[in-house]
Design a protein around this motif. Structure first.
Motif, PDB file in Angstrom:
ATOM      1  N   ASP A 715       0.834  -1.208   0.000  1.00  0.00           N
ATOM      2  CA  ASP A 715       0.000   0.000   0.000  1.00  0.00           C
ATOM      3  C   ASP A 715       0.869   1.259   0.000  1.00  0.00           C
ATOM      4  O   ASP A 715       0.561   2.234  -0.702  1.00  0.00           O
ATOM      5  CB  ASP A 715      -0.932   0.011   1.217  1.00  0.00           C
ATOM      6  N   MET A 716       1.952   1.237   0.791  1.00  0.00           N
ATOM      7  CA  MET A 716       2.847   2.394   0.833  1.00  0.00           C
ATOM      8  C   MET A 716       3.492   2.613  -0.532  1.00  0.00           C
ATOM      9  O   MET A 716       3.538   3.744  -1.038  1.00  0.00           O
ATOM     10  CB  MET A 716       3.931   2.198   1.899  1.00  0.00           C
ATOM     11  N   CYS A 717       3.993   1.544  -1.155  1.00  0.00           N
ATOM     12  CA  CYS A 717       4.618   1.684  -2.471  1.00  0.00           C
ATOM     13  C   CYS A 717       3.605   2.179  -3.497  1.00  0.00           C
ATOM     14  O   CYS A 717       3.907   3.063  -4.320  1.00  0.00           O
ATOM     15  CB  CYS A 717       5.210   0.351  -2.921  1.00  0.00           C
ATOM     16  N   GLY A 718       2.397   1.628  -3.464  1.00  0.00           N
ATOM     17  CA  GLY A 718       1.379   2.041  -4.416  1.00  0.00           C
ATOM     18  C   GLY A 718       0.978   3.488  -4.236  1.00  0.00           C
ATOM     19  O   GLY A 718       0.813   4.224  -5.230  1.00  0.00           O
ATOM     20  N   ALA A 719       0.823   3.910  -3.001  1.00  0.00           N
ATOM     21  CA  ALA A 719       0.428   5.290  -2.736  1.00  0.00           C
ATOM     22  C   ALA A 719       1.499   6.276  -3.185  1.00  0.00           C
ATOM     23  O   ALA A 719       1.178   7.403  -3.604  1.00  0.00           O
ATOM     24  CB  ALA A 719       0.139   5.463  -1.243  1.00  0.00           C
ATOM     25  N   ARG A 720       2.759   5.859  -3.123  1.00  0.00           N
ATOM     26  CA  ARG A 720       3.856   6.757  -3.491  1.00  0.00           C
ATOM     27  C   ARG A 720       4.246   6.612  -4.960  1.00  0.00           C
ATOM     28  O   ARG A 720       5.085   7.363  -5.449  1.00  0.00           O
ATOM     29  CB  ARG A 720       5.088   6.470  -2.614  1.00  0.00           C
ATOM     30  N   GLY A 721       3.690   5.620  -5.650  1.00  0.00           N
ATOM     31  CA  GLY A 721       3.974   5.454  -7.072  1.00  0.00           C
ATOM     32  C   GLY A 721       5.273   4.736  -7.371  1.00  0.00           C
ATOM     33  O   GLY A 721       5.853   4.921  -8.446  1.00  0.00           O
ATOM     34  N   LEU A 722       5.740   3.888  -6.462  1.00  0.00           N
ATOM     35  CA  LEU A 722       6.970   3.128  -6.692  1.00  0.00           C
ATOM     36  C   LEU A 722       6.609   1.722  -7.151  1.00  0.00           C
ATOM     37  O   LEU A 722       5.923   0.987  -6.434  1.00  0.00           O
ATOM     38  CB  LEU A 722       7.811   3.044  -5.415  1.00  0.00           C
ATOM     39  N   PRO A 723       7.051   1.301  -8.340  1.00  0.00           N
ATOM     40  CA  PRO A 723       6.785  -0.065  -8.788  1.00  0.00           C
ATOM     41  C   PRO A 723       7.347  -1.083  -7.800  1.00  0.00           C
ATOM     42  O   PRO A 723       8.505  -0.993  -7.382  1.00  0.00           O
ATOM     43  CB  PRO A 723       7.502  -0.155 -10.132  1.00  0.00           C
ATOM     44  N   ALA A 724       6.498  -2.052  -7.411  1.00  0.00           N
ATOM     45  CA  ALA A 724       6.914  -3.092  -6.476  1.00  0.00           C
ATOM     46  C   ALA A 724       6.326  -4.409  -6.955  1.00  0.00           C
ATOM     47  O   ALA A 724       5.103  -4.607  -6.899  1.00  0.00           O
ATOM     48  CB  ALA A 724       6.452  -2.767  -5.060  1.00  0.00           C
ATOM     49  N   ALA A 725       7.164  -5.305  -7.445  1.00  0.00           N
ATOM     50  CA  ALA A 725       6.711  -6.579  -7.995  1.00  0.00           C
ATOM     51  C   ALA A 725       7.128  -7.717  -7.082  1.00  0.00           C
ATOM     52  O   ALA A 725       8.305  -7.854  -6.738  1.00  0.00           O
ATOM     53  CB  ALA A 725       7.301  -6.786  -9.389  1.00  0.00           C
ATOM     54  N   ARG A 726       6.149  -8.518  -6.692  1.00  0.00           N
ATOM     55  CA  ARG A 726       6.467  -9.699  -5.884  1.00  0.00           C
ATOM     56  C   ARG A 726       7.109 -10.739  -6.796  1.00  0.00           C
ATOM     57  O   ARG A 726       6.502 -11.182  -7.783  1.00  0.00           O
ATOM     58  CB  ARG A 726       5.196 -10.250  -5.241  1.00  0.00           C
ATOM     59  N   ILE A 727       8.345 -11.128  -6.470  1.00  0.00           N
ATOM     60  CA  ILE A 727       9.081 -12.029  -7.368  1.00  0.00           C
ATOM     61  C   ILE A 727       9.425 -13.364  -6.734  1.00  0.00           C
ATOM     62  O   ILE A 727       9.989 -14.231  -7.407  1.00  0.00           O
ATOM     63  CB  ILE A 727      10.389 -11.374  -7.872  1.00  0.00           C
ATOM     64  N   GLY A 728       9.103 -13.567  -5.449  1.00  0.00           N
ATOM     65  CA  GLY A 728       9.452 -14.849  -4.870  1.00  0.00           C
ATOM     66  C   GLY A 728       9.337 -14.879  -3.372  1.00  0.00           C
ATOM     67  O   GLY A 728       8.699 -14.017  -2.748  1.00  0.00           O
ATOM     68  N   VAL A 729      10.016 -15.876  -2.797  1.00  0.00           N
ATOM     69  CA  VAL A 729       9.930 -16.109  -1.369  1.00  0.00           C
ATOM     70  C   VAL A 729      11.276 -16.638  -0.870  1.00  0.00           C
ATOM     71  O   VAL A 729      12.006 -17.316  -1.599  1.00  0.00           O
ATOM     72  CB  VAL A 729       8.793 -17.116  -1.054  1.00  0.00           C
ATOM     73  N   VAL A 730      11.615 -16.286   0.362  1.00  0.00           N
ATOM     74  CA  VAL A 730      12.813 -16.830   1.007  1.00  0.00           C
ATOM     75  C   VAL A 730      12.493 -18.266   1.419  1.00  0.00           C
ATOM     76  O   VAL A 730      11.528 -18.501   2.167  1.00  0.00           O
ATOM     77  CB  VAL A 730      13.218 -15.987   2.233  1.00  0.00           C
ATOM     78  N   ASP A 731      13.300 -19.220   0.922  1.00  0.00           N
ATOM     79  CA  ASP A 731      12.924 -20.612   1.164  1.00  0.00           C
ATOM     80  C   ASP A 731      14.072 -21.538   0.780  1.00  0.00           C
ATOM     81  O   ASP A 731      14.729 -21.362  -0.255  1.00  0.00           O
ATOM     82  CB  ASP A 731      11.683 -20.977   0.331  1.00  0.00           C
ATOM     83  N   GLY A 732      14.320 -22.544   1.603  1.00  0.00           N
ATOM     84  CA  GLY A 732      15.213 -23.631   1.252  1.00  0.00           C
ATOM     85  C   GLY A 732      16.687 -23.303   1.315  1.00  0.00           C
ATOM     86  O   GLY A 732      17.113 -22.322   1.923  1.00  0.00           O
ATOM     87  N   ALA A 733      17.473 -24.138   0.628  1.00  0.00           N
ATOM     88  CA  ALA A 733      18.929 -24.014   0.649  1.00  0.00           C
ATOM     89  C   ALA A 733      19.486 -23.861  -0.753  1.00  0.00           C
ATOM     90  O   ALA A 733      20.638 -24.193  -1.009  1.00  0.00           O
ATOM     91  CB  ALA A 733      19.545 -25.225   1.331  1.00  0.00           C
ATOM     92  N   SER A 734      18.662 -23.348  -1.664  1.00  0.00           N
ATOM     93  CA  SER A 734      19.095 -23.122  -3.036  1.00  0.00           C
ATOM     94  C   SER A 734      18.540 -21.798  -3.531  1.00  0.00           C
ATOM     95  O   SER A 734      17.562 -21.274  -2.989  1.00  0.00           O
ATOM     96  CB  SER A 734      18.605 -24.246  -3.960  1.00  0.00           C
ATOM     97  N   LEU A 735      19.185 -21.284  -4.558  1.00  0.00           N
ATOM     98  CA  LEU A 735      18.618 -20.167  -5.310  1.00  0.00           C
ATOM     99  C   LEU A 735      17.985 -20.777  -6.551  1.00  0.00           C
ATOM    100  O   LEU A 735      18.683 -21.279  -7.435  1.00  0.00           O
ATOM    101  CB  LEU A 735      19.693 -19.149  -5.695  1.00  0.00           C
ATOM    102  N   GLU A 736      16.659 -20.732  -6.592  1.00  0.00           N
ATOM    103  CA  GLU A 736      15.930 -21.336  -7.692  1.00  0.00           C
ATOM    104  C   GLU A 736      15.242 -20.258  -8.517  1.00  0.00           C
ATOM    105  O   GLU A 736      14.436 -19.483  -7.977  1.00  0.00           O
ATOM    106  CB  GLU A 736      14.878 -22.318  -7.172  1.00  0.00           C
ATOM    107  N   ILE A 737      15.603 -20.170  -9.776  1.00  0.00           N
ATOM    108  CA  ILE A 737      14.892 -19.308 -10.714  1.00  0.00           C
ATOM    109  C   ILE A 737      13.937 -20.237 -11.458  1.00  0.00           C
ATOM    110  O   ILE A 737      14.351 -20.993 -12.342  1.00  0.00           O
ATOM    111  CB  ILE A 737      15.854 -18.598 -11.686  1.00  0.00           C
ATOM    112  N   GLN A 738      12.671 -20.184 -11.077  1.00  0.00           N
ATOM    113  CA  GLN A 738      11.719 -21.183 -11.556  1.00  0.00           C
ATOM    114  C   GLN A 738      11.607 -21.157 -13.079  1.00  0.00           C
ATOM    115  O   GLN A 738      11.522 -20.108 -13.695  1.00  0.00           O
ATOM    116  CB  GLN A 738      10.360 -20.965 -10.894  1.00  0.00           C
TER     117      GLN A 738
END
Length: 761
Positions: A715-738
């Protein structure tokens, strides 16, 4: 070599006194050997109305050197004052030993970055060590207790034999001096590029803390006040040191003149620091100046120039390590660990008592006069009689010709976007590993582990965090963060944009940690100003930095210009290094870079465009430099910083990392390794996975948001006009680019951490 007195009272027939200079106008003098041009020498004669004495010639030569007088850069540096933004936090600006800013609660912080490039190539250990010592004394001279240091470093190709000579010595010198002083080294950079082969950049920064009322300035006022030289004895090391050495290029075999590099003694400096702080607490000085470049020539002329009167100095009272030094050599010596103070007569005894307590040599060498001349005597004979401003502040000013180089268009037209890209997920995975393991992107722990980062107990963040952070006040948690950045590859492609990108990255790094950026210091490292192409780079970078500071509201508080950084005809990339200082109300609210909590959501802030010019990918995979650097949007940088600071203060993010060299994938790797947690990442629809991972678009950061804070944060990013894209989650023991690849953290850690030790083994 200038004539030596042999340490004995001189023969009046051979000592070059003011009287003798008047009587022998036609005497030939070694002005060219001392680095002066013929027209400069003639101007000195015009100022004095006679030929200079040997001592006067020595003083003018070091003070009018490029390193001390900024004669090629002054006309451009004026923009930092002319375009300075209004900023109520600025307490002391350009012109003093270091800038000072108000950080609240009655505290002031002083900081500055300077260069010690040429000495560190000739003698890596002492060159780097005395660079640290010199910048620490600049901070001390402002009235502050030094609390932290940083070192932005640049070396030649990582696999070049000479890098193996220079780098370990430089790192050992920085660590040896700083660790002995008990100062934490909280940040900096280590960059490799063939352009720095034979001309490494060793920049040093120091931060100090004081109360507003403790600020001291470099001025000699009050007729009858005493001039006291205290600290180490004066020796033959560093005669003409950085003042001459940093004012010429290297040829293929090294510098044409090799004045002795200064030799540092950190234990003497530690005593000097504590002694000086006790002197400040008892309010015993009316003015103070450290002795660095140009030594006594600088300290006496600058103190007298900034004061309200003149000064008389008895040079033969200066404590010496070498009794054979001539007056000229004493004035030019850049021996370390020395300070010069102006003290009222009634306070001299107490001043000397404190020095004796700390085992610091202190000698009254002169006094402030009610005249307007700097007069220096040697065993009763006058050897200097000059207007001090002409030495310290009225040196030559050159309008060096500059011209956009003929090759610039071709360089920019060589677009990195046309380079071959990975065609399969397997190739993309392979290139990610290559970039992560490349010398510039690999872990620098081999270097930083040699520095004490936590001594004094106030370090909150240090390498490899985005910025270093120290606590200023234990009760409230008030703190400051500092970051240094500079990308010579960007600046080579476009000096104006490159300087602004350095500013923006440093500004972003401070904000990512949760601190509000306040002010900057800079170290402008360039080639020979006598080359119109280099001078164009300098003019453009300076203009870009001044415009950028105005747009961001961060005034330039001071800094350093280092020119003649080239070997033969080959100049380094233009390398403006920018240090940004920010304030945080409570260091407990700082934001680290590490992903430490599984389940936190990853958001990419800002816009990702296909911007690969000067990128780590183009360098590592294709050994390519060409195209345009990333676009700069300073309004977006301000907005991003405000969001990052607010999110940190209000507990909306648990980790944040700016995106710069290496793009998003480099930030993901560093944050995962730092926090010990992996990440699952999804490429947004319509975005090329390669561009998503390797683009170096500016104005971006990746943050880890607790699920409980997602709505509030978006909501804060949207109200201020800053693009904010959800790209993933902290998880596991690897870096996975799906849909592309997965890399175990164990494999990433090996790639990231083994490179530098293997190169320097």
């Amino acid at each position: 070599m200038l004539p030596s007195s042999g340490g004995q009272p001189p023969n009046p027939r051979t000592l070059d006194t003011v009287k003798h200079a008047n009587e022998t106008p036609g005497t030939e003098q070694p002005w060219a050997e001392l680095g002066l041009k013929q027209d400069e020498y003639e101007r000195i004669r015009e100022i004095l109305g006679r030929r200079p004495t040997g001592a006067e010639l020595a003083m003018y030569s070091v003070m009018w050197s490029e390193h001390c007088s900024y004669k090629s850069s002054k006309v451009h540096l004026r923009q930092f004052g002319e375009k300075a933004p209004d900023n109520d936090a600025l307490l002391v600006g350009i012109g003093e030993n270091a800038g000072v800013v108000d950080v609240g609660q009655g505290y002031a912080v002083t900081f500055k970055v300077e260069s010690h490039n040429h000495p560190s190539y000739i003698e890596p250990y002492q060159g780097a060590a005395t660079g640290v010592g010199g910048i620490v004394r600049d901070i001390l001279a402002m009235g502050a207790r030094p609390v932290a240091v940083m070192d932005p470093l640049r070396f030649g190709a990582a696999d070049h034999p000479d890098t193996k000579r220079v780098l370990p010595g430089v790192v050992a010198g920085i660590g040896g001096y700083g660790n002995c002083l008990g100062l934490p080294n909280i940040g900096g950079e280590v960059v490799f590029d063939p352009c720095y082969q034979g001309n490494p950049l060793v920049n040093a920064l120091c931060v100090g803390v004081m109360k507003h009322e403790d600020i001291h300035l470099a001025k000699a006022s009050g007729a009858g006040n005493k001039v006291i030289l205290y600290g180490a004895r004066t020796g033959g090391d560093g005669i003409g040191g950085v003042s001459v050495l940093a004012s010429e290029t290297f040829d293929s075999t090294g510098p044409s003149r090799r004045p002795a590099v200064q030799v540092g003694d950190p234990f003497q400096e530690k005593l000097l620091i504590e002694c000086t702080l006790e002197i400040f607490r008892e309010d015993l000085v009316t003015g103070i100046q450290d002795l660095g470049g140009a030594g006594l020539s600088c300290a006496t002329s600058e103190l007298a120039s900034a004061g309200s009167g003149g000064m008389r100095v008895e040079l033969d009272t200066v404590p010496l390590r070498d009794s054979s030094l001539s007056p000229e050599e004493i004035l030019m010596s850049e021996s370390q660990e020395r300070m010069c103070a102006i003290v009222e007569p009634g306070k001299v005894d107490r001043f000397l008592e404190i020095c004796e307590k700390w085992d610091v040599i202190a000698t009254v060498i002169g006094e402030v006069t009610d005249g307007d001349r700097l007069e220096i005597f040697w065993h009763g004979d006058q050897i200097v009689d000059v207007p001090p401003r002409t030495v310290a502040h009225e040196g030559p000013v050159y309008q060096r010709p500059y011209e956009r180089p003929s090759w610039q268009d071709e360089l920019q037209a060589d677009d990195a976007g046309r380079l071959p890209r990975p065609g399969t997920p397997e190739e993309l995975r392979e290139q990610v590993l290559k970039v992560v393991a490349s010398p510039n992107q690999a872990s620098k722990s081999w270097v930083t582990d040699q520095y004490d980062r936590f001594v004094q107990g106030n370090t909150v963040l240090a390498q490899p965090e985005d910025s270093g952070m120290v606590r200023v006040d234990e009760e409230t948690g008030l703190g400051v963060a500092v970051a240094t950045d500079g990308n010579g590859r960007y600046a080579k492609l476009d000096p104006y944009a490159g300087a602004q990108l350095a500013l923006a990255e440093s500004y972003r790094n401070v904000a990512a940690a949760g601190a509000t950026p306040l002010a900057i210091s800079n170290c402008l490292n360039f080639g020979s100003p006598e080359d119109p192409a280099v001078m164009w780079q300098f003019a453009e970078a300076t203009r870009g930095l001044a415009d950028g500071c105005l747009a961001l509201g961060t005034p330039v508080t001071g800094g350093n210009v280092s020119l003649y950084n080239q070997t033969g005809e080959t100049a380094i990339h233009p390398t403006p290094v920018v240090a940004v200082l920010g304030v945080i109300d409570d260091v407990a609210r700082r934001t680290p870079i590490g992903f430490a909590s599984e389940g936190h959501l990853l958001y990419l802030l800002g816009d990702t465009r296909e911007e690969l010019g000067g990128s780590a990918w183009s360098q590592v995979i294709h050994d390519h430099l060409g195209g345009l650097p990333p676009r700069v949007d300073l309004e977006r940088e301000k907005l991003l910083a405000e969001i990052l600071v607010s999110a940190s203060r209000d507990g909306m993010v648990d980790a944040a990392h700016d995106l710069s060299d290496g793009g998003l994938v480099q930030a993901l790797v560093e944050s995962s390794l730092r926090g010990g947690k992996g990440a699952r990442v999804v490429v947004p629809d319509g975005l090329d996975p390669f561009v998503f991972l390797f683009s170096e678009s500016a104005g971006r950061a990746v943050v880890a948001v607790p699920r409980s804070e997602e709505v509030r944060f978006t909501d804060m990013c949207g109200a201020r006009g800053l693009p904010a894209a959800r790209i993933g989650v902290v998880d596991g023991a690897s870096l996975e680019i799906q849909g592309q690849f997965s890399l175990p953290l164990s494999e990433l850690r090996r790639a990231h951490e083994e490179t530098i030790p293997a190169l320097l083994a």
